[in-house]
Design an enzyme around this catalytic site. Structure first.
Site, PDB file in Angstrom:
ATOM      1  N   SER A 117      11.939 -19.867  11.373  1.00  0.00           N
ATOM      2  CA  SER A 117      13.064 -19.286  10.576  1.00  0.00           C
ATOM      3  C   SER A 117      13.721 -18.272  11.257  1.00  0.00           C
ATOM      4  O   SER A 117      15.126 -18.273  11.096  1.00  0.00           O
ATOM      5  CB  SER A 117      12.443 -18.640   9.110  1.00  0.00           C
ATOM      6  OG  SER A 117      11.601 -19.341   8.646  1.00  0.00           O
ATOM      7  N   HIS A 138      15.675 -26.419  12.523  1.00  0.00           N
ATOM      8  CA  HIS A 138      15.516 -25.458  11.197  1.00  0.00           C
ATOM      9  C   HIS A 138      15.568 -26.140   9.864  1.00  0.00           C
ATOM     10  O   HIS A 138      16.751 -26.267   9.673  1.00  0.00           O
ATOM     11  CB  HIS A 138      16.043 -24.359  11.368  1.00  0.00           C
ATOM     12  CG  HIS A 138      15.683 -23.192  10.410  1.00  0.00           C
ATOM     13  ND1 HIS A 138      16.645 -22.293   9.900  1.00  0.00           N
ATOM     14  CD2 HIS A 138      14.773 -23.157   9.615  1.00  0.00           C
ATOM     15  CE1 HIS A 138      16.129 -21.563   8.859  1.00  0.00           C
ATOM     16  NE2 HIS A 138      14.938 -21.948   8.680  1.00  0.00           N
ATOM     17  N   GLU A 150      19.547 -26.888  10.728  1.00  0.00           N
ATOM     18  CA  GLU A 150      20.170 -26.249  12.097  1.00  0.00           C
ATOM     19  C   GLU A 150      19.335 -26.656  13.281  1.00  0.00           C
ATOM     20  O   GLU A 150      18.194 -26.584  13.453  1.00  0.00           O
ATOM     21  CB  GLU A 150      19.997 -24.837  11.644  1.00  0.00           C
ATOM     22  CG  GLU A 150      20.599 -24.144  10.632  1.00  0.00           C
ATOM     23  CD  GLU A 150      20.314 -22.613  10.378  1.00  0.00           C
ATOM     24  OE1 GLU A 150      21.116 -21.901   9.977  1.00  0.00           O
ATOM     25  OE2 GLU A 150      19.377 -22.172  11.124  1.00  0.00           O
ATOM     26  N   ASN A 189      20.017 -17.760   7.907  1.00  0.00           N
ATOM     27  CA  ASN A 189      19.117 -16.461   7.691  1.00  0.00           C
ATOM     28  C   ASN A 189      19.771 -14.998   8.256  1.00  0.00           C
ATOM     29  O   ASN A 189      19.643 -14.006   7.934  1.00  0.00           O
ATOM     30  CB  ASN A 189      17.760 -16.730   8.421  1.00  0.00           C
ATOM     31  CG  ASN A 189      17.005 -17.360   7.552  1.00  0.00           C
ATOM     32  OD1 ASN A 189      17.345 -17.960   6.472  1.00  0.00           O
ATOM     33  ND2 ASN A 189      15.858 -18.031   8.191  1.00  0.00           N
TER      34      ASN A 189
HETATM   35  N1  LIG Z   1       8.590 -21.742   3.648  1.00  0.00           N
HETATM   36  C1  LIG Z   1       9.763 -21.652   3.754  1.00  0.00           C
HETATM   37  O1  LIG Z   1      10.641 -21.514   2.876  1.00  0.00           O
HETATM   38  C2  LIG Z   1      10.401 -21.823   5.187  1.00  0.00           C
HETATM   39  C3  LIG Z   1      11.755 -22.266   5.546  1.00  0.00           C
HETATM   40  C4  LIG Z   1      12.346 -22.676   6.668  1.00  0.00           C
HETATM   41  C5  LIG Z   1      11.396 -22.538   7.620  1.00  0.00           C
HETATM   42  N2  LIG Z   1      10.248 -21.900   7.632  1.00  0.00           N
HETATM   43  C6  LIG Z   1       9.284 -21.719   8.529  1.00  0.00           C
HETATM   44  O2  LIG Z   1       8.357 -22.802   8.993  1.00  0.00           O
HETATM   45  C7  LIG Z   1       7.101 -22.561   9.481  1.00  0.00           C
HETATM   46  C8  LIG Z   1       6.019 -23.037   8.584  1.00  0.00           C
HETATM   47  O3  LIG Z   1       6.230 -22.298   7.290  1.00  0.00           O
HETATM   48  P1  LIG Z   1       5.419 -22.781   5.981  1.00  0.00           P
HETATM   49  O4  LIG Z   1       6.014 -21.964   4.884  1.00  0.00           O
HETATM   50  O5  LIG Z   1       5.428 -24.101   5.766  1.00  0.00           O
HETATM   51  O6  LIG Z   1       3.986 -21.938   6.202  1.00  0.00           O
HETATM   52  P2  LIG Z   1       2.665 -22.425   5.289  1.00  0.00           P
HETATM   53  O7  LIG Z   1       1.662 -21.386   5.654  1.00  0.00           O
HETATM   54  O8  LIG Z   1       2.826 -22.854   4.071  1.00  0.00           O
HETATM   55  O9  LIG Z   1       2.145 -23.555   6.376  1.00  0.00           O
HETATM   56  C9  LIG Z   1       1.626 -23.418   7.771  1.00  0.00           C
HETATM   57  C10 LIG Z   1       0.571 -24.619   7.816  1.00  0.00           C
HETATM   58  O10 LIG Z   1       0.060 -24.480   9.406  1.00  0.00           O
HETATM   59  C11 LIG Z   1      -1.140 -24.660   9.531  1.00  0.00           C
HETATM   60  N3  LIG Z   1      -1.583 -24.293  10.719  1.00  0.00           N
HETATM   61  C12 LIG Z   1      -1.748 -22.875  11.059  1.00  0.00           C
HETATM   62  N4  LIG Z   1      -1.943 -22.815  12.577  1.00  0.00           N
HETATM   63  C13 LIG Z   1      -2.413 -23.984  13.027  1.00  0.00           C
HETATM   64  C14 LIG Z   1      -2.613 -24.766  14.026  1.00  0.00           C
HETATM   65  N5  LIG Z   1      -3.052 -24.041  15.264  1.00  0.00           N
HETATM   66  N6  LIG Z   1      -2.607 -26.096  14.133  1.00  0.00           N
HETATM   67  C15 LIG Z   1      -2.114 -26.664  13.051  1.00  0.00           C
HETATM   68  N7  LIG Z   1      -1.880 -26.436  11.932  1.00  0.00           N
HETATM   69  C16 LIG Z   1      -1.742 -25.100  11.927  1.00  0.00           C
HETATM   70  C17 LIG Z   1      -1.711 -24.052   8.239  1.00  0.00           C
HETATM   71  O11 LIG Z   1      -3.114 -24.442   7.820  1.00  0.00           O
HETATM   72  C18 LIG Z   1      -0.623 -24.150   7.373  1.00  0.00           C
HETATM   73  O12 LIG Z   1      -1.304 -25.315   6.206  1.00  0.00           O
HETATM   74  C19 LIG Z   1       7.359 -21.082   9.660  1.00  0.00           C
HETATM   75  O13 LIG Z   1       7.673 -20.836  11.109  1.00  0.00           O
HETATM   76  C20 LIG Z   1       8.535 -20.676   8.817  1.00  0.00           C
HETATM   77  O14 LIG Z   1       8.957 -19.476   9.106  1.00  0.00           O
HETATM   78  C21 LIG Z   1       9.581 -21.572   6.249  1.00  0.00           C
END
Ligand SMILES: NC(=O)c1ccc[n+]([C@@H]2O[C@H](COP(=O)([O-])OP(=O)(O)OC[C@H]3O[C@@H](n4cnc5c(N)ncnc54)[C@H](O)[C@@H]3O)[C@@H](O)[C@H]2O)c1
Length: 663
Positions: A117, A138, A150, A189
């Site tokens: 993000s 993104h 993005e 963001n």
């Molecule tokens: N949640 C949002 O609204 C949003 C929006 C845009 C971008 N993002 C970005 O997307 C990324 C993920 O966010 P999210 O909200 O899906 O997180 P989340 O915590 O919901 O999911 C992350 C997943 O990654 C897995 N994980 C952790 N370490 C791992 C590894 N070494 N190998 C494989 N899997 C692994 C976890 O088990 C988990 O299921 C982040 O960088 C976040 O900033 C999030």
């Protein structure tokens, strides 16, 4: 394409789903099997809902499900992928570790993307050997439904991989916006970052309570107030982003005491049941209160405009891309660029100076271009000139006969010496907005000043002319709307005034403002099934880009009343019966047919005679009959002395085609 998504959380599951929906073979990988189960459940439920709503058929659901495999074996999942999208938690060390493993095991030509993000791509790729294939993709939450992606390049990303990622974004039905420089928070963001600082400061200083500002914001049409939204996202996530901006943008992002206290107390918003509000029922219970107006929507716009200007100054993204990204990423009808275009430099500067002073925050101080009175200039940036990878705005290809000038909303082509064609070129059926009007004005002037051009053809790029004005364009007040109407009237009138023959080629839709534009041409041609009409009255408006005046003059009061008062559409065939359209061409060949017509007119008529005749017809309609006759006699007298007249008569007597010089 084989796509591997690492991380089956909130984002990864939606990303996997959208790639599978568009026919890609997907592996969703997560180190925790339970996360894969949750991901699989989410994907199944989403597809089932789509079947219920008849968006897809049962067979398609099965096909999509068959495209997704689930795995906890990192190496097996990634080694043959053409694209890897990493979506693990926003922890830089974790992302670095994942990319360093991918670097070693993936095929050399695979693209490695992060869904981070905020984190700069160059931080994630710090220790990699092949940084040219790493970039940001993104997505927005929910990734399978939000249109925006993005595409972010670092300094090391190759042009080819960057453009390939843009194409991949398009291939899965997204609108990719180009982030040309690796910068914290990218576009959406980053624009949102000073907003968060502002909302925190409002409560830190006790200026308003969360519910007061939220109630005001909802009254302004936002689906959620800013505090409810922060609770929804998770206050720990918000603080995490602020911490990153404190290091990368300004230490002022370390402020926000009230928010940090809530996080320390474990009040994280919806996910913990308590944040700014109580969420124990699953919904925010927001105390009823009168909306306060100590903070206004214009404060928020001023802050966002400032950040958008900084992004342009820093050459992170172009204004059109910023506008699109904010609209799509934050579900808004308009973005900061269109708001800024409706304000003066002085207004924006004054608001920012006041905000910066009263909140004692440097981040809100006006950006350099605003201080130097260059707001309008910076907002009209079309390319970051001469930088590697930047595309020039105007392109002249000497080798081709066709010469093109690209504006952001239209293309001007000089088809041959005497014919120019303007192609309206905007998303969603060439909707007309202020940018398109500005570009059209400049394009008409460009054609006007080219003495060789005799005929101007206007049509839409693609299958449609124009479906009308973009109704979500930001127009602050009634007087501004008057001015906006005048602007359309003034620019369309240029088509009537230009001393060249103007042909409108109508296909698909010519509705509202699009139809009014075509009415300003001298000649209209169309496909039999083109849809024309003025629906404004059915929307509580009137045709205000000259349609209410021009249509009656063209087809008579009775028919104009019928079209305007019912808002009904007519087809190309019906428009021909009404006398609006002069010739019908089949859909498959209208582009060629209209061009041929333009070329024929340009070769067979004297440009001086044609421009005088056009003016006489238009002006004559507004004056007494005898005055019109007088104008006619004078114009004939002017033509009598021209070389073109002599050439016309000689050619007739010698039974050859005339060769007019416009003299
Ligand atoms: N949640 C949002 O609204 C949003 C929006 C845009 C971008 N993002 C970005 O997307 C990324 C993920 O966010 P999210 O909200 O899906 O997180 P989340 O915590 O919901 O999911 C992350 C997943 O990654 C897995 N994980 C952790 N370490 C791992 C590894 N070494 N190998 C494989 N899997 C692994 C976890 O088990 C988990 O299921 C982040 O960088 C976040 O900033 C999030």
């Amino acid at each position: 394409m084989r796509v591997t998504v690492i991380g089956s959380g909130e984002m990864g599951r939606g990303i996997a789903l959208v790639f599978a929906q568009y026919g890609n073979d997907v592996i969703l990988e997560d180190s925790i099997p339970a996360a894969l189960e949750r991901g699989s459940k989410y994907i199944k439920e989403n597809l089932e809902k789509m079947v219920e709503k008849s968006i897809i058929k049962q067979e398609e659901k099965e096909k999509i499900l068959g495209k997704i495999a689930y795995s906890s074996n990192f190496e097996d999942s990634a080694k043959s992928a053409d694209l890897v999208v990493e979506a693990v938690p926003e922890v830089v060390e974790l992302k670095q570790e994942i990319f360093s493993k991918l670097d070693k095991i993936c095929k050399p030509d695979s693209i490695l993307a992060t869904n981070t993000s905020n984190i700069k791509i160059s931080e994630i790729t710090k220790n990699l050997s092949r940084k040219e294939r790493v970039l940001g993709m993104h997505f927005f939450n929910p990734a399978n439904r939000m249109k925006l992606v993005e595409i972010i390049r670092s300094e090391a990303t190759s042009d080819a991989n960057f453009e390939k990622a843009v194409k991949i974004g398009e291939s899965i039905g997204k609108v990719p916006v180009r982030v040309l420089k690796d910068s914290p928070g990218f576009i959406v963001n980053r624009i949102n970052a000073p907003d968060m600082l502002f909302f925190c400061s409002v409560i830190d200083k006790g200026i308003e309570k969360p519910e007061e500002l939220d109630s005001y914001a909802k009254g302004q049409g936002l689906p959620m107030g800013p505090y409810e939204l922060m609770d929804f996202v998770g206050l720990d996530t918000v603080v995490h982003s602020l911490d990153y901006y404190a290091v990368t943008i300004s230490p002022e992002y370390n402020k926000c005491t009230s928010l940090r206290t809530l996080v320390k107390e474990g009040k994280l918003g919806k996910k913990s049941g308590k944040g700014f509000y109580d969420w124990s029922s699953g919904k925010a219970s927001i105390p009823k209160t009168e909306p306060s107006e100590k903070v206004t929507i214009m404060d928020i716009f001023a802050i966002e405009i400032n950040e958008a200007v900084k992004l342009i100054e820093e050459e992170v993204a172009l204004p059109d891309e910023i506008e699109n990204a904010v609209k799509l990423g934050l579900n808004r009808p308009f973005g900061p660029i269109s708001v800024a275009k409706s304000m003066t430099n002085a207004e924006v500067k004054k608001m920012l100076e006041k905000l910066s002073e009263s909140y004692n925050i440097e981040v809100f101080k006006p950006a350099a271009s605003i201080v130097n009175g260059k707001l309008k200039e910076v907002l009209s940036t079309k390319a970051f000139a001469l930088k590697e990878g930047a595309k020039p705005i105007a392109r002249t290809d000497e080798k081709k006969e066709k010469i093109e000038t690209s504006y952001s909303t239209l293309i001007v082509e000089k088809r041959d010496k005497h014919v120019a064609r303007i192609l309206l070129n905007r998303p969603r059926h060439n909707l007309i907005n202020s940018d398109l009007l500005n570009d059209l004005e400049n394009a008409i002037k460009e054609v006007w000043s080219d003495n060789e051009i005799r005929v101007l053809l206007i049509t839409g790029k693609g299958e449609t002319f124009s479906a009308g004005a973009e109704l979500s364009q930001f127009i602050p007040g009634a007087f501004d709307f008057v001015e906006y109407s005048r602007k359309g009237e003034r620019i369309f009138k240029l088509l009537q005034e230009i001393p060249k023959v103007v042909i409108a080629e109508i296909k698909g839709y010519a509705l509202g403002g699009g139809f009014e534009m075509s009415l300003s041409a001298d000649i209209r041609v169309s496909t039999p099934d083109a849809q024309m009409g003025l629906p404004e009255v059915t929307l509580g408006l009137i045709p205000a880009w000259s349609g209410s005046q021009r249509l009656a003059r063209l087809i008579g009061n009775s028919r104009a009343q019928y079209m305007i008062l019912t808002g009904k559409r007519i087809t190309g065939e019906e428009a021909k019966n009404f006398g609006i359209v002069s010739e019908i061409f089949p859909k498959e060949s209208i582009d060629e047919g209209a061009l041929e017509m333009a070329e024929t007119i340009s070769m067979s008529t004297s440009p001086i005679a044609a421009s005088l005749a056009k003016r006489l017809i238009n002006r004559g309609a507004d004056v007494a009959y005898d005055s019109g006759l007088e104008m006619e006699a004078m114009a004939a007298g002017i033509l009598y002395g021209t070389e073109d007249m002599k050439e016309g008569i000689s050619a007739l007597l010698q039974k050859r085609k005339p060769s007019y010089q416009g003299k």
